[in-house]
Design an enzyme around this catalytic site. Structure first.
Site, PDB file in Angstrom:
ATOM      1  N   LYS A 152       0.823  -1.218   0.000  1.00 26.10           N
ATOM      2  CA  LYS A 152       0.000   0.000   0.000  1.00 26.10           C
ATOM      3  C   LYS A 152       0.852   1.261   0.000  1.00 26.10           C
ATOM      4  O   LYS A 152       0.603   2.185  -0.772  1.00 26.10           O
ATOM      5  CB  LYS A 152      -0.921   0.050   1.230  1.00 26.10           C
ATOM      6  CG  LYS A 152      -1.913  -1.084   1.330  1.00 26.10           C
ATOM      7  CD  LYS A 152      -2.864  -0.878   2.503  1.00 26.10           C
ATOM      8  CE  LYS A 152      -2.184  -0.806   3.859  1.00 26.10           C
ATOM      9  NZ  LYS A 152      -1.597  -2.110   4.295  1.00 26.10           N
ATOM     10  N   ARG A 184       0.414  -8.691  13.957  1.00 25.53           N
ATOM     11  CA  ARG A 184      -0.192  -7.758  12.995  1.00 25.53           C
ATOM     12  C   ARG A 184      -1.065  -8.487  11.975  1.00 25.53           C
ATOM     13  O   ARG A 184      -2.100  -7.988  11.576  1.00 25.53           O
ATOM     14  CB  ARG A 184       0.906  -6.953  12.293  1.00 25.53           C
ATOM     15  CG  ARG A 184       1.380  -5.781  13.159  1.00 25.53           C
ATOM     16  CD  ARG A 184       2.765  -5.325  12.793  1.00 25.53           C
ATOM     17  NE  ARG A 184       2.874  -4.843  11.448  1.00 25.53           N
ATOM     18  CZ  ARG A 184       3.995  -4.861  10.736  1.00 25.53           C
ATOM     19  NH1 ARG A 184       5.099  -5.334  11.264  1.00 25.53           N
ATOM     20  NH2 ARG A 184       4.016  -4.378   9.531  1.00 25.53           N
ATOM     21  N   ARG A 221      -8.994   0.857   9.789  1.00 25.35           N
ATOM     22  CA  ARG A 221      -8.467  -0.474  10.068  1.00 25.35           C
ATOM     23  C   ARG A 221      -9.437  -1.334  10.849  1.00 25.35           C
ATOM     24  O   ARG A 221      -9.126  -2.472  11.158  1.00 25.35           O
ATOM     25  CB  ARG A 221      -7.173  -0.338  10.880  1.00 25.35           C
ATOM     26  CG  ARG A 221      -5.937  -0.847  10.150  1.00 25.35           C
ATOM     27  CD  ARG A 221      -4.741  -0.495  11.017  1.00 25.35           C
ATOM     28  NE  ARG A 221      -3.567  -1.257  10.704  1.00 25.35           N
ATOM     29  CZ  ARG A 221      -2.602  -0.821   9.899  1.00 25.35           C
ATOM     30  NH1 ARG A 221      -2.694   0.319   9.282  1.00 25.35           N
ATOM     31  NH2 ARG A 221      -1.532  -1.565   9.717  1.00 25.35           N
ATOM     32  N   ARG A 253      11.670  -6.895   4.509  1.00 30.37           N
ATOM     33  CA  ARG A 253      11.620  -5.483   4.907  1.00 30.37           C
ATOM     34  C   ARG A 253      12.314  -5.293   6.253  1.00 30.37           C
ATOM     35  O   ARG A 253      12.989  -4.286   6.484  1.00 30.37           O
ATOM     36  CB  ARG A 253      10.162  -5.005   4.980  1.00 30.37           C
ATOM     37  CG  ARG A 253      10.047  -3.518   5.243  1.00 30.37           C
ATOM     38  CD  ARG A 253       8.651  -2.993   4.972  1.00 30.37           C
ATOM     39  NE  ARG A 253       7.745  -3.244   6.070  1.00 30.37           N
ATOM     40  CZ  ARG A 253       6.443  -2.970   6.050  1.00 30.37           C
ATOM     41  NH1 ARG A 253       5.898  -2.467   4.960  1.00 30.37           N
ATOM     42  NH2 ARG A 253       5.688  -3.212   7.083  1.00 30.37           N
ATOM     43  N   ARG A 264      12.605  -1.831  10.611  1.00 35.37           N
ATOM     44  CA  ARG A 264      11.478  -1.268  11.331  1.00 35.37           C
ATOM     45  C   ARG A 264      11.224  -2.094  12.577  1.00 35.37           C
ATOM     46  O   ARG A 264      11.155  -3.318  12.517  1.00 35.37           O
ATOM     47  CB  ARG A 264      10.240  -1.276  10.421  1.00 35.37           C
ATOM     48  CG  ARG A 264       9.623   0.085  10.274  1.00 35.37           C
ATOM     49  CD  ARG A 264       8.478   0.083   9.302  1.00 35.37           C
ATOM     50  NE  ARG A 264       7.320  -0.627   9.803  1.00 35.37           N
ATOM     51  CZ  ARG A 264       6.127  -0.581   9.222  1.00 35.37           C
ATOM     52  NH1 ARG A 264       5.971   0.122   8.124  1.00 35.37           N
ATOM     53  NH2 ARG A 264       5.119  -1.259   9.711  1.00 35.37           N
TER      54      ARG A 264
END
Ligand code: ADP
Length: 192
Positions: free
Chosen positions: A16, A147, A91, A130, A136
């Protein structure tokens, strides 16, 4: 002119953010990414950022009241005068209803909800990659799993919410970035 809002849907790792950044220039609408707003607040050490971080680190959603107030404030800014590309918001169903109310006040509406679909196996592979590249804090294995669960339990019901409104359009997220972008752009241009 009526304000136009595009809600990008997709699981963590679906792409996204990558696509929203590219769409900004083409559409002349800013990307409003709640995750980025929280991370920015954390960097500035604001009260909001410090509060949000506790939830982000755990992979849980930041409380709705805080999130909705932040989005409300962001959408009132001048660069959002013609609308925005929403990335990571809403969300859950409560956020979706809050968004509808907010947009009515602002004199706009959601025109299309592109859903970038990527299968589970590929999502996990991307998030691990990632984690290696960007480091992150919430890309570690345990948080990623939480998540994903939060996404399935709280966010996936929104697919039905927007499908029932006739706004949902599925995009194949397992193509080259340029091809996903081309599909998205076309879907958005076709929307009223
Ligand atoms: P991703 O889509 O890859 O999970 P984001 O940057 O969109 O990453 O979100 C990271 C974290 O920020 C989420 O796990 C959550 O804690 C918080 N967050 C982002 N958007 C919202 C939202 N709309 N409501 C509550 N929490 C949110």
């Amino acid at each position: 002119m009526e304000k136009r809002y595009i809600v990008l849907m997709g699981a963590p790792g679906a792409g996204k953010g990558t696509q929203a950044k590219r769409l900004q220039d083409a559409l002349g609408l800013p990307q409003v990414a709640t995750g980025d707003l929280f991370r920015y607040n954390l960097k500035q050490k604001t009260e909001l950022g410090i509060l949000a971080n506790k939830y982000m680190d755990a992979g849980e959603l930041v409380p709705d009241s805080v999130t909705i107030a932040m989005v409300q404030e962001r959408l009132a800014q001048t660069d959002c005068a013609n609308g925005a590309i929403l990335d990571g918001f809403p969300r859950n169903p409560l956020q979706a209803e809050a968004l509808d109310d907010l947009l009515e006040e602002l004199g706009g509406r959601v025109v299309v909800v592109p859903y970038i679909h990527v299968n589970q196996e590929e999502l996990v592979r991307r998030l691990i990659k990632r984690a290696e590249l960007e480091g992150r804090a919430d890309d570690n294995e345990e948080t990623v799993r939480t998540r994903m669960r939060v996404y399935q339990e709280q966010t996936e019901p929104l697919l039905t919410y927007y499908r029932d409104k006739g706004l949902l359009v599925e995009i194949n997220g397992q193509q080259a970035i340029d091809d996903v972008y081309a599909d998205l752009h076309q879907v958005i241009q076709r929307a009223a």
